[in-house]
Design a protein around this motif. Sequence first.
Motif, mmCIF file in Angstrom:
data_model
loop_
_atom_site.group_PDB
_atom_site.id
_atom_site.type_symbol
_atom_site.label_atom_id
_atom_site.label_comp_id
_atom_site.label_asym_id
_atom_site.label_seq_id
_atom_site.Cartn_x
_atom_site.Cartn_y
_atom_site.Cartn_z
ATOM 1 N N VAL A 124 0.857 -1.199 0.000
ATOM 2 C CA VAL A 124 0.000 0.000 0.000
ATOM 3 C C VAL A 124 0.885 1.238 0.000
ATOM 4 O O VAL A 124 1.684 1.431 0.918
ATOM 5 N N PRO A 125 0.751 2.091 -1.014
ATOM 6 C CA PRO A 125 1.589 3.289 -1.091
ATOM 7 C C PRO A 125 1.322 4.256 0.078
ATOM 8 O O PRO A 125 0.190 4.336 0.576
ATOM 9 N N GLU A 127 0.836 7.368 0.206
ATOM 10 C CA GLU A 127 -0.222 8.366 -0.013
ATOM 11 C C GLU A 127 -1.612 7.824 0.312
ATOM 12 O O GLU A 127 -2.512 8.577 0.683
ATOM 13 N N VAL A 128 -1.802 6.514 0.199
ATOM 14 C CA VAL A 128 -3.089 5.907 0.579
ATOM 15 C C VAL A 128 -3.292 6.049 2.086
ATOM 16 O O VAL A 128 -4.375 6.423 2.546
ATOM 17 N N TRP A 129 -2.237 5.776 2.865
ATOM 18 C CA TRP A 129 -2.332 5.914 4.322
ATOM 19 C C TRP A 129 -2.570 7.374 4.712
ATOM 20 O O TRP A 129 -3.388 7.665 5.581
ATOM 21 N N ARG A 130 -1.863 8.295 4.065
ATOM 22 C CA ARG A 130 -2.039 9.728 4.373
ATOM 23 C C ARG A 130 -3.455 10.183 4.072
ATOM 24 O O ARG A 130 -4.080 10.892 4.862
ATOM 25 N N ALA A 131 -3.980 9.775 2.937
ATOM 26 C CA ALA A 131 -5.354 10.156 2.577
ATOM 27 C C ALA A 131 -6.354 9.566 3.564
ATOM 28 O O ALA A 131 -7.321 10.227 3.968
ATOM 29 N N MET A 132 -6.118 8.335 3.983
ATOM 30 C CA MET A 132 -7.008 7.666 4.916
ATOM 31 C C MET A 132 -7.061 8.445 6.236
ATOM 32 O O MET A 132 -8.143 8.739 6.746
ATOM 33 N N HIS A 135 -8.877 12.081 5.948
ATOM 34 C CA HIS A 135 -10.338 12.203 5.923
ATOM 35 C C HIS A 135 -11.005 11.653 7.176
ATOM 36 O O HIS A 135 -12.187 11.877 7.397
ATOM 37 N N GLU A 155 -11.596 0.820 6.948
ATOM 38 C CA GLU A 155 -10.679 1.050 5.827
ATOM 39 C C GLU A 155 -9.448 0.157 5.894
ATOM 40 O O GLU A 155 -8.983 -0.342 4.869
ATOM 41 N N LEU A 159 -8.232 -2.913 3.145
ATOM 42 C CA LEU A 159 -6.884 -3.073 2.587
ATOM 43 C C LEU A 159 -6.316 -4.459 2.905
ATOM 44 O O LEU A 159 -5.746 -5.118 2.034
ATOM 45 N N HIS A 163 -5.316 -7.455 0.184
ATOM 46 C CA HIS A 163 -3.927 -7.903 0.017
ATOM 47 C C HIS A 163 -3.597 -9.210 0.747
ATOM 48 O O HIS A 163 -2.686 -9.932 0.334
#
Length: 193
Positions: A124-125, A127-132, A135, A155, A159, A163
């Motif tokens: 998981v990149p 940026e996915v964690w940061r966006a999560m 919000h 969420e 993930l 995976h």
Amino acid sequence: MTAQTSSPSSIPPRGLWARLARLLRHRWADGSLGRALPADMLQRLAARVAASEQRHTGQIRICIEGGLPLSYVWRAASVRERAITQFGKLRVWDTEHNNGVLVYLLLAERRIEIVADRALARAVPPEVWRAMTAHMGEAFRAGRWEDGLTQALSEVTALLAAHFPAPPHGQDGPGNELPDAPVLARGWADRGS
């Protein structure tokens, strides 16, 4: 703000006052931890973790802390640094598939950090964690702790299921490697570890 190696008396007044204000906020939040998180809410969160782990081979831990330990506040350590420390202390890194996840909530700053072990972090990149976490901030800023943590679990579960899905019915997985109950960490009493 970076940590300074000088003695407390040489800290500029503005820095000193900012640290003292942060220290008071963290001390107050640590004392209100039990009032903010009733036992029935913690039971519901534990049940959600258990249900989540039926869908994947990952392990999820929730750690909630009122305020940071004195040493973290004084040296202006980040919430992320504390989350990584708790990730190690709670042995979230020590799972069979290296896919443990720590959901860390710091009440004093109304911040959440998610720390994923190696296998999931590779999948998981960042940026996915940061966006999560970005919000989810609305629920935490409003003090809706259970809503925010439930959203985080949902969420993270999605993930992990994508995976590291649970083995087919009838095949054994690694089992429940970590406790499901949320950890209420007492930062002030932690003496800086």
